[in-house]
Design an enzyme around this catalytic site. Structure first.
Site, mmCIF file in Angstrom:
data_model
loop_
_atom_site.group_PDB
_atom_site.id
_atom_site.type_symbol
_atom_site.label_atom_id
_atom_site.label_comp_id
_atom_site.label_asym_id
_atom_site.label_seq_id
_atom_site.Cartn_x
_atom_site.Cartn_y
_atom_site.Cartn_z
ATOM 1 N N GLU A 1 0.836 -1.199 0.000
ATOM 2 C CA GLU A 1 0.000 0.000 0.000
ATOM 3 C C GLU A 1 0.869 1.247 0.000
ATOM 4 O O GLU A 1 0.557 2.255 -0.637
ATOM 5 C CB GLU A 1 -0.938 -0.014 1.220
ATOM 6 C CG GLU A 1 -2.014 -1.101 1.161
ATOM 7 C CD GLU A 1 -1.490 -2.507 1.421
ATOM 8 O OE1 GLU A 1 -0.362 -2.642 1.950
ATOM 9 O OE2 GLU A 1 -2.197 -3.478 1.081
ATOM 10 N N HIS B 1 -11.288 -6.124 8.401
ATOM 11 C CA HIS B 1 -11.969 -5.832 7.135
ATOM 12 C C HIS B 1 -13.216 -4.989 7.403
ATOM 13 O O HIS B 1 -14.203 -5.098 6.680
ATOM 14 C CB HIS B 1 -12.401 -7.110 6.416
ATOM 15 C CG HIS B 1 -11.290 -8.016 6.019
ATOM 16 N ND1 HIS B 1 -10.687 -8.885 6.880
ATOM 17 C CD2 HIS B 1 -10.665 -8.184 4.829
ATOM 18 C CE1 HIS B 1 -9.740 -9.569 6.246
ATOM 19 N NE2 HIS B 1 -9.698 -9.155 5.003
HETATM 20 C C1 LIG Z 1 -1.917 -4.989 4.260
HETATM 21 C C2 LIG Z 1 -2.872 -5.834 3.482
HETATM 22 N N1 LIG Z 1 -3.130 -5.541 2.194
HETATM 23 C C3 LIG Z 1 -4.024 -6.263 1.487
HETATM 24 C C4 LIG Z 1 -4.679 -7.317 2.059
HETATM 25 C C5 LIG Z 1 -5.703 -8.124 1.265
HETATM 26 N N2 LIG Z 1 -5.197 -9.473 0.985
HETATM 27 C C6 LIG Z 1 -5.465 -10.519 1.799
HETATM 28 S S1 LIG Z 1 -4.702 -11.906 1.345
HETATM 29 C C7 LIG Z 1 -3.995 -11.167 -0.006
HETATM 30 C C8 LIG Z 1 -3.093 -11.957 -0.901
HETATM 31 C C9 LIG Z 1 -1.879 -12.479 -0.205
HETATM 32 O O1 LIG Z 1 -1.123 -13.253 -1.074
HETATM 33 P P1 LIG Z 1 0.173 -14.034 -0.612
HETATM 34 O O2 LIG Z 1 0.974 -13.205 0.325
HETATM 35 O O3 LIG Z 1 0.850 -14.520 -1.824
HETATM 36 O O4 LIG Z 1 -0.389 -15.244 0.274
HETATM 37 P P2 LIG Z 1 -1.349 -16.441 -0.159
HETATM 38 O O5 LIG Z 1 -2.748 -15.983 0.089
HETATM 39 O O6 LIG Z 1 -1.079 -16.760 -1.583
HETATM 40 O O7 LIG Z 1 -1.024 -17.585 0.751
HETATM 41 C C10 LIG Z 1 -4.380 -9.825 -0.074
HETATM 42 C C11 LIG Z 1 -3.972 -8.876 -1.112
HETATM 43 C C12 LIG Z 1 -4.382 -7.597 3.415
HETATM 44 N N3 LIG Z 1 -4.961 -8.626 4.064
HETATM 45 N N4 LIG Z 1 -3.492 -6.852 4.104
#
Ligand SMILES: Cc1ncc(C[n+]2csc(CCOP(=O)(O)OP(=O)(O)O)c2C)c(N)n1
Lengths: 426, 334
Positions: free
Chosen positions: B57, B126
């Site tokens: 972000e 959220h």
């Molecule tokens: C600071 C923040 N930004 C955005 C999100 C929304 N979000 C939740 S999970 C996710 C994807 C995460 O992907 P990754 O780190 O590759 O982990 P995976 O889910 O693939 O295990 C996002 C963008 C969040 N939870 N926290």
């Protein structure tokens, strides 16, 4: 706009935005992935300098070959009982995930996240740590709790936010926390646990303790500033910490290229920070075990942090709110060339003569029954079926734990809420 | 149109009219955003005008500031308002002060969109409403629409605005108005007059509140989801309230509020963010300062509680008709 200005001698610039090589409707294609043969990667001495590991960050530590044999220097030579324990825990996680996924679909809870295909990175790694090492997981390492024997019923109570939820219904499902089981509270805010893990490990060093920390982050989340802060601190203070990057290649709908995975490996992040790094086949439980044990030994010998990329694939959707068929070919997970960690360990055990179909069906039956029984017990404590009057637990608890002592304004608000509920009941 | 479609349409209209407008954020490109607010835009305008960003972000806002400094008009999505905090420094120390610290040499026509607020079982990460944190920062405009028509018009106005604008979208009502009663389904916007959203370009001016219901007995100031809960409450209670939809948190339209409170002599402020230090405090202070001699009762607040958002108890946390009704009755008592 400036781009309208004529500069005849200079070419127009253009922006590169990475794209995965297959989208819905395309043939899934993993041919760009270089997979070195199992056993081909050198294992440095635990006391190796970080620089001596740096060629390994571009390779892939693999132990199990296509036939299921354990080969090469990284073979951890586990005894059959230990292999079976790891196998059983991974099977439990998968069955648990399937049950809870269905429970969400049945409306018993709001949300769920599966770890299908990634069971080894949590379970096998947990087996390679000491029971009192602290883990700082993401929402996809429920396998650590399972491997440490945390009661399945309590995990389910958390998912259901019910009366017996240890977290009093405050956290999203799957955001477990258990100090006793060395499982740090999961945050919905990505990457925040990473520097915290480093800090915990630094504290352990400050106090002359012998426990180490192990942190997890997704490939997508390595883009967060917290990741870089964590690796900087870990390197500077040689913190006794294992920094796992679970590269399952997808972050919701964004492929790993968006996090920089197209440019280099995630393990290679270690190079720039001058710490040890390894890239490991995350679907190979023996490789995961061996790499974790190697990093843990280094940390315990006060030789500092190791960054481990666990290379795997997110087989299922990101969560119950996600439909992966909208952004990648169907059945992409099934085509993943490094296979399924559970199937691979089973094949290995069978090859050793330590497993057969009778034992397999016995195990499946036992674990299914165990998970079902846990679910029955959990559901006796209620599920997340809530209304504006009936809640899965005592609503007055909402005001507890904001502070150790409840200040006047929270007491006042608590009373206000009780009055509201009474008014609603009338 | 529902609110998501209206927001999508605002992007589309602006990207069509002005090739400086770009849309960026996590999952915003191919997928069209996890709430689908940017659907089809990448296909229509290409990858360099609508693209996915790394999950950073801080990076999103920092680079958007650079793009705005170049002369683009970036519209950056933060997937949930709860995740805007990693970008706080870029927003607060950089975007907010750019015009001021450079005496107008650099301006930042930057729009930051983010779904906010609770009521969808999002748990404490959220569901938050961070508007008062940004209202406290000199140099940021903060907008919160309550219906599809306003959402589109306000978003276009935000994109056209020469200064940084935070645009918080009440995700509880993306699909339709919401009356705050758990056992009543969310009404789809299709049945609502505010769902009539023109296809083309129009604006709803920033900094202008709307009187959404005229009344004599009490002025109720709300925004976002709460506008609907307030309307349902006064209907259920049969109160002749005047309801003001603030629409822009900052700059505040005090003229509209002042005129209304001077007419009714009573005021209630409603928001779902936590109470202490919330924007309701600022609003009630302004009302006391400007309308003190017209007030017949102290200004009342109906808000979320001063706890993090509890996943399973959100229906007790959320200000519903009982809490709002109680506050209104209190304001009417004296
Ligand atoms: C600071 C923040 N930004 C955005 C999100 C929304 N979000 C939740 S999970 C996710 C994807 C995460 O992907 P990754 O780190 O590759 O982990 P995976 O889910 O693939 O295990 C996002 C963008 C969040 N939870 N926290």
């Amino acid at each position: 706009m400036t781009s309208d200005i004529e500069r005849p001698n200079r070419p127009a610039l253009s922006l590169h935005v990475p794209e995965p090589n297959a989208r819905p409707g395309d043939e899934i294609d993993f041919s760009h992935i270089a997979i070195p043969p199992a056993g081909s990667v050198r294992k440095p001495d635990v006391s190796a300098s970080p620089a001596e590991t740096h060629e390994l960050v571009y390779s892939l530590v693999r132990v199990l070959d296509d036939e299921g044999r354990a080969v090469g220097m990284w073979d951890p030579r586990l005894d059959p009982d230990q292999l079976r324990r790891i196998y059983r825990d991974m099977v439990t996680v998968r069955i648990f995930d399937d049950r809870m996924y269905r429970a969400q679909r049945q409306g018993k809870t709001s949300f769920y996240m599966k770890s299908t295909g990634e069971e080894a990175v949590a379970v096998a790694a947990a087996h390679a740590l000491d029971r009192d090492d602290m883990t700082f997981p993401t929402y996809r390492q429920q396998g650590i709790l399972v491997a440490r024997g945390y009661p399945l019923r309590d995990m389910m109570c958390q998912v259901y936010s019910n009366r017996a939820d240890p977290l009093k219904g405050r956290q999203l499902p799957i955001m477990y926390s258990s100090r006793e089981y060395g499982f740090f509270t999961i945050s919905g805010n990505l990457a925040t646990q990473y520097p915290q893990a480093v800090g915990w490990a630094m504290a352990s060093a400050i106090r002359g303790d012998s426990r180490i920390a192990s942190a997890y982050i997704g490939d997508g989340s390595t883009a967060e500033g917290d990741f870089h802060a964590a690796v900087t601190f870990a390197g500077v203070y040689r913190a006794p910490v294992i920094l796992n990057v679970v590269n399952n290649q997808w972050a919701i709908s964004s492929f790993s290229g968006i996090a920089g995975g197209e440019l280099t490996t995630f393990a290679a992040r270690a190079v720039g920070y001058g710490i040890a790094g390894l890239r490991v086949d995350g679907n190979d439980p023996l490789a995961v075990f061996a790499a974790t044990r190697w990093a843990a030994d280094r940390a315990r010998l006060n030789l500092g942090p190791t960054l481990i990329e666990m290379f795997t694939y997110r087989v299922e959707g990101h969560s119950t709110s996600d439909d992966p068929s909208a952004y990648r070919p169907k059945n992409a997970g099934a085509a993943w060339p490094l296979g399924d960690p559970i199937a691979r360990l089973k094949q290995h055990l069978v090859l050793l003569g330590e497993w057969d179909e009778t034992r397999e069906s016995d195990l499946l039956e036992t674990v299914e029954a165990e998970v079902r029984a846990a679910q029955r017990e959990a559901e006796k404590q209620g599920t997340l079926v809530t209304s504006s009057i009936e809640f899965p637990q005592d609503v007055t608890t909402m005001f507890e734990d904001v502070f150790e002592e409840m200040p006047w304004h929270l007491r006042e608000q608590q009373a206000q809420m009780v009055a509201e509920l009474e008014a609603k009941r009338k | 149109m529902n609110m998501i479609q209206a927001i999508n349409s605002a992007h589309d209209v602006m990207m069509e009219r002005d090739d400086r407008v770009v849309a960026m954020g996590e999952d915003v490109g191919f997928f069209g955003g996890v709430f689908r607010a940017t659907e089809h835009l990448q296909k229509k305008y290409g990858r360099s005008r609508c693209f996915d960003t790394p999950i950073s972000e801080n990076g999103i806002i920092g680079t958007a500031i650079g793009m705005a400094a170049y002369g683009l008009r970036p519209v950056a999505e933060i997937q949930f308002a709860d995740y805007i905090y990693p970008a706080f420094d870029q927003l607060v120390s950089e975007a907010a002060r750019m015009r001021y610290r450079t005496a107008g040499e650099w301006t930042l026509p930057l729009t930051v969109r983010s779904p906010y607020g609770g009521g969808i079982f999002g748990g404490q990460t959220h569901s938050q409403s961070p508007e008062s944190l940004f209202a406290h920062v000199a140099g940021l405009k903060t907008v919160i629409p309550s219906n599809p028509y306003d959402a589109k018009g306000l978003l276009i106005a935000a994109i056209e605005d020469p200064d940084p604008v935070l645009f918080f979208e009440p995700k509880r009502i993306y699909n339709g108005p919401f009356d705050g009663f758990f056992d009543r389904p969310v009404t789809p916007w299709a049945k609502h007059p505010k769902a009539e959203v023109p296809e083309g370009h129009y604006t709803v001016p920033l900094g202008k509140a709307a009187v959404v219901r005229e009344g004599e007995a009490v002025t109720v100031v709300a925004y976002g989801t709460m506008v609907h809960v307030v309307l349902a409450t006064i209907e259920a209670e049969g109160i002749d309230a005047e309801v003001i939809d603030l629409r822009t948190i900052l700059p505040i339209d005090m003229d509209t509020i002042e005129a209304s409170v001077k007419k009714t002599g009573r005021c209630v402020v409603v928001h779902e963010a936590t109470r202490t230090g919330g924007f309701g405090g600022e609003l009630s202070a302004l009302v006391q300062e400007r309308c003190f001699y017209h007030l017949e009762a102290p200004v009342q607040r109906a808000t979320g509680f001063d706890t993090p958002y509890p996943h399973s108890l959100e229906w007790a946390y959320f200000p519903g008709p009982i809490r709002i009704g109680t506050a209104i009755k209190k304001a009417l008592e004296v």
